[in-house]
Design an enzyme around this catalytic site. Structure first.
Site, PDB file in Angstrom:
ATOM      1  N   ARG A 114       0.859  -1.196   0.000  1.00 52.63           N
ATOM      2  CA  ARG A 114       0.000   0.000   0.000  1.00 52.63           C
ATOM      3  C   ARG A 114       0.888   1.236   0.000  1.00 52.63           C
ATOM      4  O   ARG A 114       2.107   1.122   0.009  1.00 52.63           O
ATOM      5  CB  ARG A 114      -0.886  -0.014   1.251  1.00 52.63           C
ATOM      6  CG  ARG A 114      -0.060  -0.110   2.535  1.00 52.63           C
ATOM      7  CD  ARG A 114      -0.917  -0.062   3.795  1.00 52.63           C
ATOM      8  NE  ARG A 114      -0.086  -0.142   4.984  1.00 52.63           N
ATOM      9  CZ  ARG A 114      -0.553  -0.033   6.210  1.00 52.63           C
ATOM     10  NH1 ARG A 114      -1.839   0.152   6.428  1.00 52.63           N
ATOM     11  NH2 ARG A 114       0.265  -0.103   7.235  1.00 52.63           N
ATOM     12  N   CYS A 118       1.594   6.703  -7.593  1.00 55.21           N
ATOM     13  CA  CYS A 118       2.170   7.916  -8.165  1.00 55.21           C
ATOM     14  C   CYS A 118       1.151   9.035  -7.991  1.00 55.21           C
ATOM     15  O   CYS A 118       0.003   8.889  -8.381  1.00 55.21           O
ATOM     16  CB  CYS A 118       2.453   7.711  -9.650  1.00 55.21           C
ATOM     17  SG  CYS A 118       2.749   9.266 -10.505  1.00 55.21           S
ATOM     18  N   ASN A 152      -4.679   7.045   3.387  1.00 53.37           N
ATOM     19  CA  ASN A 152      -4.129   6.585   4.660  1.00 53.37           C
ATOM     20  C   ASN A 152      -2.648   6.911   4.720  1.00 53.37           C
ATOM     21  O   ASN A 152      -1.897   6.562   3.812  1.00 53.37           O
ATOM     22  CB  ASN A 152      -4.315   5.075   4.831  1.00 53.37           C
ATOM     23  CG  ASN A 152      -3.979   4.631   6.242  1.00 53.37           C
ATOM     24  OD1 ASN A 152      -4.651   5.030   7.186  1.00 53.37           O
ATOM     25  ND2 ASN A 152      -2.929   3.861   6.395  1.00 53.37           N
ATOM     26  N   GLU A 153      -2.253   7.582   5.758  1.00 54.90           N
ATOM     27  CA  GLU A 153      -0.833   7.862   6.017  1.00 54.90           C
ATOM     28  C   GLU A 153      -0.049   8.164   4.735  1.00 54.90           C
ATOM     29  O   GLU A 153       0.895   7.444   4.377  1.00 54.90           O
ATOM     30  CB  GLU A 153      -0.203   6.704   6.792  1.00 54.90           C
ATOM     31  CG  GLU A 153      -0.746   6.585   8.198  1.00 54.90           C
ATOM     32  CD  GLU A 153       0.004   5.588   9.083  1.00 54.90           C
ATOM     33  OE1 GLU A 153       0.666   4.686   8.541  1.00 54.90           O
ATOM     34  OE2 GLU A 153      -0.085   5.713  10.319  1.00 54.90           O
ATOM     35  N   CYS A 158       7.695   9.843  -5.790  1.00 49.79           N
ATOM     36  CA  CYS A 158       7.736   9.068  -7.035  1.00 49.79           C
ATOM     37  C   CYS A 158       8.675   9.760  -8.027  1.00 49.79           C
ATOM     38  O   CYS A 158       8.737  10.986  -8.071  1.00 49.79           O
ATOM     39  CB  CYS A 158       6.319   8.984  -7.607  1.00 49.79           C
ATOM     40  SG  CYS A 158       6.217   8.172  -9.204  1.00 49.79           S
ATOM     41  N   CYS A 163       6.113  12.665 -12.782  1.00 42.99           N
ATOM     42  CA  CYS A 163       6.571  13.389 -11.593  1.00 42.99           C
ATOM     43  C   CYS A 163       7.811  14.221 -11.916  1.00 42.99           C
ATOM     44  O   CYS A 163       7.970  15.335 -11.407  1.00 42.99           O
ATOM     45  CB  CYS A 163       6.837  12.419 -10.439  1.00 42.99           C
ATOM     46  SG  CYS A 163       5.291  11.765  -9.752  1.00 42.99           S
ATOM     47  N   GLU A 308      -5.464   7.034  15.263  1.00 44.12           N
ATOM     48  CA  GLU A 308      -5.106   5.644  15.558  1.00 44.12           C
ATOM     49  C   GLU A 308      -4.204   5.603  16.783  1.00 44.12           C
ATOM     50  O   GLU A 308      -3.379   6.500  16.993  1.00 44.12           O
ATOM     51  CB  GLU A 308      -4.305   5.015  14.405  1.00 44.12           C
ATOM     52  CG  GLU A 308      -5.075   4.769  13.138  1.00 44.12           C
ATOM     53  CD  GLU A 308      -4.175   4.157  12.063  1.00 44.12           C
ATOM     54  OE1 GLU A 308      -3.197   3.471  12.414  1.00 44.12           O
ATOM     55  OE2 GLU A 308      -4.447   4.385  10.877  1.00 44.12           O
ATOM     56  N   TRP A 316       4.773  -4.387  14.886  1.00 40.59           N
ATOM     57  CA  TRP A 316       5.812  -4.062  13.902  1.00 40.59           C
ATOM     58  C   TRP A 316       7.050  -3.443  14.533  1.00 40.59           C
ATOM     59  O   TRP A 316       7.947  -3.020  13.825  1.00 40.59           O
ATOM     60  CB  TRP A 316       5.247  -3.142  12.816  1.00 40.59           C
ATOM     61  CG  TRP A 316       4.390  -2.025  13.320  1.00 40.59           C
ATOM     62  CD1 TRP A 316       3.024  -2.017  13.409  1.00 40.59           C
ATOM     63  CD2 TRP A 316       4.813  -0.753  13.824  1.00 40.59           C
ATOM     64  NE1 TRP A 316       2.576  -0.824  13.935  1.00 40.59           N
ATOM     65  CE2 TRP A 316       3.651  -0.035  14.195  1.00 40.59           C
ATOM     66  CE3 TRP A 316       6.068  -0.154  13.995  1.00 40.59           C
ATOM     67  CZ2 TRP A 316       3.703   1.257  14.735  1.00 40.59           C
ATOM     68  CZ3 TRP A 316       6.117   1.134  14.538  1.00 40.59           C
ATOM     69  CH2 TRP A 316       4.938   1.820  14.899  1.00 40.59           C
ATOM     70  N   PHE A 358      -1.804 -10.086  14.119  1.00 43.83           N
ATOM     71  CA  PHE A 358      -1.447 -10.125  15.542  1.00 43.83           C
ATOM     72  C   PHE A 358      -1.282  -8.724  16.139  1.00 43.83           C
ATOM     73  O   PHE A 358      -0.783  -8.568  17.246  1.00 43.83           O
ATOM     74  CB  PHE A 358      -0.174 -10.953  15.750  1.00 43.83           C
ATOM     75  CG  PHE A 358      -0.348 -12.378  15.299  1.00 43.83           C
ATOM     76  CD1 PHE A 358      -1.283 -13.207  15.921  1.00 43.83           C
ATOM     77  CD2 PHE A 358       0.374 -12.876  14.222  1.00 43.83           C
ATOM     78  CE1 PHE A 358      -1.478 -14.510  15.486  1.00 43.83           C
ATOM     79  CE2 PHE A 358       0.183 -14.176  13.786  1.00 43.83           C
ATOM     80  CZ  PHE A 358      -0.744 -14.998  14.423  1.00 43.83           C
TER      81      PHE A 358
HETATM   82  C1  GLA Z   1      -0.695   2.574  10.649  1.00 47.91           C
HETATM   83  C2  GLA Z   1      -1.747   2.368   9.576  1.00 47.91           C
HETATM   84  C3  GLA Z   1      -2.740   1.293   9.928  1.00 47.91           C
HETATM   85  C4  GLA Z   1      -2.075   0.124  10.566  1.00 47.91           C
HETATM   86  C5  GLA Z   1      -1.305   0.590  11.786  1.00 47.91           C
HETATM   87  C6  GLA Z   1      -0.642  -0.536  12.542  1.00 47.91           C
HETATM   88  O1  GLA Z   1      -0.950   3.580  11.511  1.00 47.91           O
HETATM   89  O2  GLA Z   1      -2.427   3.543   9.256  1.00 47.91           O
HETATM   90  O3  GLA Z   1      -3.399   0.914   8.732  1.00 47.91           O
HETATM   91  O4  GLA Z   1      -1.190  -0.459   9.651  1.00 47.91           O
HETATM   92  O5  GLA Z   1      -0.304   1.471  11.377  1.00 47.91           O
HETATM   93  O6  GLA Z   1      -0.006  -0.070  13.693  1.00 47.91           O
HETATM   94 ZN    ZN Z   2       5.017   9.541 -10.509  1.00 46.72          ZN
END
Ligand code: GLA
Ligand code: ZN
Length: 669
Positions: A114, A118, A152-153, A158, A163, A308, A316, A358
């Protein structure tokens, strides 16, 4: 200030992936029951749903989402609805490879994972526009939907042809002529001169990586690229209902984009906080995350959302440790203390597969909705209900401002100087912040943009501000002249806006204001140390960096304790106009910063959340007349308060001397 007029309450809930459970309606029904049980009132959905929403090119399926939204709405659960651009379906990557990002080695990514699109690809732009438009037409007026969660985040950059074209246009706009660019980037170094715009490839380990001016500009450009993409997404969702606000979830210590600039494209700042508790030093960790919260509030100078956080652990980090009892409530309340309007989690329910199976969740694979984590979450839900009167209350007004500037950060960490690759801008600023945080002082963060106004502050701290963007020295000078107090440090005011060294001495433009001129920067080996020796004999250790300077009239408050520069000024103060300017020439340890700031705070009578002296690691943070008293010290502490209060969480009276347990929090009114 209310971001969610359809539901003006503290939000409690988090990322929810019903699309992973569509074949289990029993589980989806159970989810609603458990949400009620956990005092959850809001979930974020659709974040990674593109493959379900558009299973084939141009073939859309919203029926399942209609069902999910209706089910939640009937259950009284509000919704933050995401646009799915954070991850694309396989068919799209296969049919239109241009939607995939080209990496720093100039290789195009393959399908998977994910956050790797681009931002310029016309196909991707069109696909995003079509998707967002449909989502908005269908749901932007739905009473359950209270906010847009864009993608998301957002992260990364690129180097595809599209670009690169934009990069050239951006450079032309910034520099006008190639001559000007060559001069501004000092390209006469290592035969770097460009004779045509098309030669200017983005920085790469396979190509140019030795031009630091270019590195800084590439990050600025990447910020602009992301901002432009956000505005594109936003225009599509706003067309159907301009009233429904947009956020994007930001991250901590985020290097890729300048968040002050990026936040201009958002209506609401939100972020994802994943502190690793119970490691070496929880007090340092708490100070770090307090600073993150304070920065998020500062980007738009308004409350923010905690989008979040983990209800227990993440999966992780190298060591994924459980939150000890009390820590979930304490760390959730920390975000509230600094101005958050929510406590949201990743994730509501653990999936059965994938790398996040997990990761901590409110509901585990057992599906029971009970046990320690579930109870911790329920406790936070209940606390948010009790704290409802604080919903509209802002963080206490700050009389102190810390300058944190992304361009300066990129420049100082890219510079080959001092502690190579280890100049630690974030951590250095955090040490200054920590000294103020421990004293219960509100702090605003500002960068060096033109709109930055320093006039309302009693104290401005600009630690390790390597770059002085054009006009910033003049701004600091005027601030001190008009009665402000400034504190700056070693290796500040060294380069200009394009990362060229200022000529004529550092800190650029402020030598007379500070009464010192920096001359040489000494770096210490890990086993070396020096000391800041104050006039009254107190001594504080120094590590890593010591700058030598020449006195231009400042009063010496402390000197170096050893080495060939023993006795030279290390901490000075200079009267200038109606104000004063402090210069700290070395990287003094936390104890030294604590002492320096404590003296300045009391001399200037800067407001603190509580007047009482608190043990180290017990901190007070003020919001709307309430004081969040938090214990991060890892042990029970004895606290003495002069006033008497009620703890809003327990309705108990609090006064006098009492034992304040490890990992606990009170909200005093
Ligand atoms: C990020 C992402 C989430 C998930 C969490 C896991 O913040 O936005 O989709 O992957 O990490 O900690
Ligand atoms: Zn690009």
């Amino acid at each position: 200030m209310t971001f969610t007029p359809r539901f003006p309450r503290f939000l409690h809930g988090g990322d929810y992936n019903p699309d992973q459970w569509l074949d289990r309606p029993d589980i989806l029904d159970r989810d609603i029951e458990l949400m009620h049980k956990a005092h959850v009132n809001c979930v974020s959905i659709g974040i990674f749903s593109w493959a379900k929403l558009e299973p084939q090119d141009g073939v859309y399926d919203f029926d399942w989402l209609d069902g999910v939204i209706d089910r939640l709405w009937k259950g009284g659960i509000h919704i933050i609805l995401a646009t799915p651009s954070g991850a694309r379906p396989a068919w799209m990557a296969q049919k239109y490879p241009e939607v995939l990002r080209v990496d720093e080695h100039f290789n195009r990514n393959h399908f998977g994972n994910r956050h790797n699109h681009c931002p310029s690809s016309p196909v991707y732009r069109e696909k995003v526009r079509a998707m967002n438009t449909r989502l908005a037409e269908r749901y932007a007026h739905h009473p359950a939907v209270i906010l847009w969660h864009l993608s998301n985040e957002y992260s990364g950059d690129c180097r595809c042809e599209h670009c690169q074209k934009k990069w050239h246009a951006w450079l032309k706009n910034r520099y006008g002529t190639l001559d000007n660019l060559n001069r501004s980037w000092w390209t006469s170094f290592w035969a770097g001169t460009y004779s045509d715009w098309s030669q200017i490839e983005p920085p790469s380990p396979r190509g140019q990586s030795a031009n630091t001016s270019m590195l800084v500009d590439w990050r600025r450009f990447s910020t602009q690229q992301c901002k432009d993409f956000i505005l594109w997404e936003k225009a599509a969702v706003k067309a159907a209902n301009p009233e429904l606000l947009c956020t994007a979830n930001l991250m901590e210590r985020f290097w890729d984009y300048d968040y002050f600039s990026l936040s201009e494209a958002l209506d609401v700042v939100s972020w994802d906080a994943y502190p690793q508790w119970h490691g070496e030093d929880d007090i340092a960790r708490a100070a770090e995350f307090a600073m993150n919260h304070e920065m998020m509030r500062s980007f738009k100078d308004q409350p923010f959302l905690l989008m979040e956080s983990s209800p227990s652990l993440v999966n992780w980090k190298r060591v994924n440790k459980l939150k000890r009892p009390g820590m979930h409530l304490l760390s959730s309340m920390q975000s509230l203390a600094h101005g958050s309007q929510s406590v949201l989690y990743f994730q509501w329910r653990k999936g059965r597969g994938g790398v996040e199976m997990f990761h901590g969740a409110v509901v585990d694979h057992d599906g029971l909705g009970e046990g320690r984590v579930f109870e911790d979450v329920t406790q936070v839900g209940t606390a948010l209900e009790k704290l409802a009167p604080l919903y509209d209350a802002p963080r206490d007004k700050a009389k102190v401002c810390i300058i944190y500037d992304w361009s300066s950060w990129w420049a100082v960490e890219s510079s080959q100087s001092g502690q190579l690759g280890h100049m630690q801008y974030f951590d250095t600023v955090n040490m200054h912040y920590r000294a103020l945080w421990q004293q219960g002082v509100s702090v605003d963060f500002r960068d060096m943009r033109d709109c930055t106004d320093l006039s309302g502050y009693d104290l401005v701290a600009a630690p390790l501000l390597f770059m002085f963007r054009d006009g910033f020295a003049e701004k600091l000078r005027a601030y001190v002249e008009n009665g402000g107090r400034l504190l700056t440090t070693y290796f500040s005011g060294v380069v200009d806006d394009t990362d060229l060294a200022w000529l004529g001495g550092a800190p650029h433009g402020l030598i007379d204001v500070l009464g010192v001129r920096a001359t040489e920067l000494d770096a210490l080996h890990p086993q070396d140390s020096n000391a800041l020796v104050m006039q009254d004999g107190r001594s504080f250790p120094i590590h890593e960096l010591c700058e030598l300077n020449e006195n231009h009239g400042a009063q010496t408050l402390g000197t170096y304790g050893s080495d060939f520069y023993q006795g030279m000024p290390c901490l000075t103060r200079n009267a200038y106009g109606r104000g004063e300017a402090y210069y700290l020439a070395a990287k003094v340890d936390q104890s030294g910063l604590d002492a320096i700031y404590e003296e300045i705070i009391s001399a200037l009578n800067i407001p603190r959340a509580l007047p009482d002296k608190l043990p180290e690691g017990v901190v007070a943070t003020g919001r709307g007349g309430a004081v969040f008293l938090q214990n991060y010290s890892g042990r029970d502490q004895t606290v003495t308060l002069a006033g008497s209060y009620t703890d809003m969480l327990t309705d108990r009276e609090v006064s006098g001397t009492f034992t304040f347990p490890a990992c606990s929090v009170m909200v005093l009114k």
